[in-house]
Design an enzyme around this catalytic site. Structure first.
Site, short mmCIF file in Angstrom:
data_model
loop_
_atom_site.label_atom_id
_atom_site.label_comp_id
_atom_site.label_asym_id
_atom_site.label_seq_id
_atom_site.Cartn_x
_atom_site.Cartn_y
_atom_site.Cartn_z
N GLU A 104 30.20 -16.91 16.69
CA GLU A 104 29.44 -18.16 16.68
C GLU A 104 30.27 -19.36 17.14
O GLU A 104 30.20 -20.46 16.55
CB GLU A 104 28.82 -18.40 15.31
N TYR A 163 18.62 -15.77 13.17
CA TYR A 163 18.00 -15.62 11.86
C TYR A 163 16.55 -16.08 11.88
O TYR A 163 16.15 -17.02 11.20
CB TYR A 163 18.83 -16.37 10.81
N ASP A 222 31.11 -19.56 6.85
CA ASP A 222 30.34 -19.29 5.64
C ASP A 222 30.95 -18.15 4.82
O ASP A 222 30.30 -17.15 4.53
CB ASP A 222 28.89 -18.96 6.01
N GLU A 248 23.75 -10.01 14.27
CA GLU A 248 23.38 -10.50 12.94
C GLU A 248 21.89 -10.84 12.89
O GLU A 248 21.35 -11.44 13.83
CB GLU A 248 24.17 -11.77 12.56
#
Length: 659
Positions: A453, A506, A207, A542
């Site tokens: 990730e 998230y 991303d 994160e």
């Protein structure tokens, strides 16, 4: 093979590139740490930064530059060129979509002069690139000098045989931004049908925007015939004694010449000799530093980031040469156990960010004002650390971390890793090897991150990452190994190899969007589960929420500044509960600043999870995070908290009984 005159199907394009990408010539490439070019009494350094000539490879014949040997003459003679700044990404400099979205090869060149005095001194001449993304071939005066793959890392070659002393020289660079399943990071080449026929397009799952070009400084520098090739430093603390272990390697040695002698002194910040060489002339040894000034992180000491200088002098009496190199070093000791991470015997609580090298116009190109601005913001907010997500950052950025006492989790370019293969494994290991050789002496680097990730639930992930971690530890045992994992603790196959476990999650955004009352419980439960399964220190690498600056909703609503603050506050509650349990060692919000991504309907001009905008202006969340980080520093390190709130009312005007 006939020249191709029609748009190439993606598979054919890849085949041609693989067949026509020449293997490296036997250039004299330094096998050591690729020491950063530093001037000394024996070394000259010149910058080749500036405006270079630039052109795209032809869409209809992308290999014309090889076929017609564009590297044999000035690039302007091959067709129209445009000016291109170096360092910079080329993507956002022009107004042309064809440049921004270009896939494949681009060409650069420029001319430079080499002083005749360098020939008279019998100097070796070296050409060094701080980073070219993703792959590069370099010619000097038409001779292939060096080939390098993997962006974000430096490479160099000796070009003495190719240069013309006392005359004009030309350097030509071809850059390829193509990402495949065997590159680091990975990508795919797809094809789409357009109004003008079938076209190859790059796709990737990570991303952030795949910026390309000559991203970091280009240096021309000299060394003597016999030169210092690499320096390795480790430090320790024994009571009040600082200890510096060093190992020096050299190049240019020619049999049957005798081995050169090496003298090493340690200088303080003012250039005074603190420890003089013992006179043995050994290439490896130990320096004892009484009452050493230790390297401390920002806010953990009143004098953070203290650096000594290791002064290395290499002498070859038989050849009549001497080389001098001065390396900044910090004296500090790292330790870790199943619950804590310590520096100089004091526990560290990481508070910081994931970041990106990213800014308007420059893309990922090095920008000195931006470097200093970012460090000012990091210190203003009270952070002490960040992760180089998701690739190694420029050495000039790392220098400031050393000097200002900011802790770095140093990450290689492996992102969303999948489709494990022997070829990918080798390149992944190569990227870590180059990174560790580059940054091994930096006191600011306190962890190696082997991936972000990765698809660690897939078959083969355990074997793959077991090897990767073993390889890292074969190069450096003084720092813990980590990765930023996004898979759940019950399916992940790689975390067991890590010394410290970092996880990305998230809550309130990609899961349960808008439902902040699910955050605290979920974060706390996951962190506890990681710890009780592996008994290793845990930190959150994160968390966050996209936020459009200036968008306000009350009650809070996703994408608003109010929602970003509410989401952060729920995470803070979880972090504080975890800190009380004794195994949680840090929190890193995603992201420091907004950044550009590939075009997608889920991104409005890029990723907006920054607490600062892309031009480094604070959102409301920046002030909120600043209050927390300074409060944490006051609680943990006993610092005097900075004034983080504006004046409201004098307490003297209040009746205390009414409060």
């Amino acid at each position: 093979m006939a020249l191709v005159t029609a748009p190439l199907p993606p598979l054919l394009l890849l085949l041609l590139l693989l067949l026509h990408w020449p293997a490296p010539a036997p250039a004299d490439v330094s096998p050591g740490g690729v020491l950063y070019p530093r001037e000394s009494e024996t070394r000259d350094v010149r910058s080749l930064d500036g405006i270079w000539n630039f052109r795209l490879a032809s869409e209809t014949d992308p290999l014309a530059g090889f076929t017609h040997k564009w590297f044999d003459s000035d690039l302007a003679q091959t067709g129209e060129t445009i000016p291109m700044p170096v360092p910079s990404s080329y993507n956002d400099v022009t107004q042309e979509k064809s440049v921004r979205d270009h896939l494949g090869l681009v060409w650069y060149d420029r001319t430079f002069y080499v002083p005749d005095a360098w020939r008279e001194k019998k100097s070796r001449v070296w050409l060094r690139f701080g980073s070219v993304n993703y792959a590069a071939q370099v010619w000097v005066n038409g001779q292939l000098a060096v080939v390098h793959e993997i962006g974000h890392l430096p490479f160099q070659a000796e070009i003495t045989p190719a240069v013309k002393f006392g005359a004009k020289n030309r350097v030509t660079v071809v850059v390829d931004n193509t990402l495949l399943q065997t590159t680091v990071p990975q990508g795919r080449i797809d094809s789409i049908d357009t109004d003008n026929g079938t076209r190859a397009v790059q796709s990737y799952t990570f991303d952030f925007f795949n910026y390309a070009g000559i991203h970091r400084p280009v240096h021309l520098y000299t060394t003597p015939a016999i030169f210092i090739d690499d320096i390795s430093v480790n430090t320790d603390i024994e009571g009040d004694l600082g200890v510096v272990f060093y190992n020096i390697s050299y190049g240019g040695y020619i049999q049957p010449a005798s081995e050169p002698t090496c003298y090493v002194d340690l200088l303080d910040k003012d250039g005074n000799i603190v420890v003089a060489d013992n006179g043995q002339g050994d290439l490896q040894g130990r320096l004892d530093v009484p009452n050493a000034k230790l390297w401390w992180p920002y806010l953990m000491h009143e004098n953070p980031g203290y650096l000594y200088t290791l002064q290395v002098r290499l002498k070859s009496n038989e050849w009549g040469t001497e080389d001098v190199y001065r390396l900044p070093i910090g004296i500090r000791k790292l330790e870790w156990n199943e619950t804590s991470f310590l520096i100089n015997s004091k526990p560290i609580y990481l508070r910081g960010f994931g970041r990106h090298e990213d800014s308007d116009i420059r893309g990922k190109g090095l920008d000195y004002p931006l470097i200093i601005k970012d460090y000012n913001l990091i210190k203003w907010i009270g952070a002490n650390s960040y992760r180089t997500s998701h690739y190694p950052y420029a050495e000039e950025i790392m220098d400031q971390a050393d000097q200002q006492g900011i802790l770095i989790i140093d990450e290689c370019p492996s992102v969303d890793t999948e489709n494990y293969s022997p070829t990918l494994l080798q390149k992944h290991a190569d990227s870590l090897g180059e990174l560790i050789r580059r940054d091994k002496n930096r006191p600011s680097v306190v962890m190696w991150s082997v991936a972000n990730e990765a698809r660690t639930h897939l078959t083969g992930a355990d074997t793959y990452f077991g090897y990767i971690v073993e390889y890292v530890k074969s190069l450096d045992t003084t720092r813990p190994v980590t990765m930023a994992t996004a898979r759940g603790f019950s399916e992940d196959k790689a975390a067991r190899f890590m010394d410290i476990i970092g996880f990305n999650r998230y809550n309130g955004w990609y899961s349960n969007a808008g439902k902040i009352d699910t955050i605290k419980k979920n974060v706390q439960l996951e962190a506890e589960s990681w710890f009780f399964k592996f008994r290793k220190p845990i930190f959150m690498t994160e968390y966050g929420a996209d936020t459009m600056p200036g968008l306000h909703f009350d009650p809070d609503y996703i994408w608003s500044e109010e929602y970003q603050i509410a989401l952060m506050s729920e995470h803070f509650k979880a972090f504080d509960a975890l800190r009380e349990q004794g195994f949680f060692i840090g929190e890193m919000i995603w992201n420091f600043a907004d950044f550009k991504t590939a075009q997608t309907y889920t991104r409005v001009g890029g990723n907006k999870k920054g607490i600062f905008t892309r031009d480094r202006q604070p959102k409301s969340s920046a002030h909120h995070l600043r209050r927390r980080y300074w409060a944490l520093s006051e609680e943990i390190e006993g610092t005097t908290r900075q004034t983080v709130d504006n004046y409201i009312i004098s307490s003297q005007t209040l009746d205390k009984t009414e409060l």
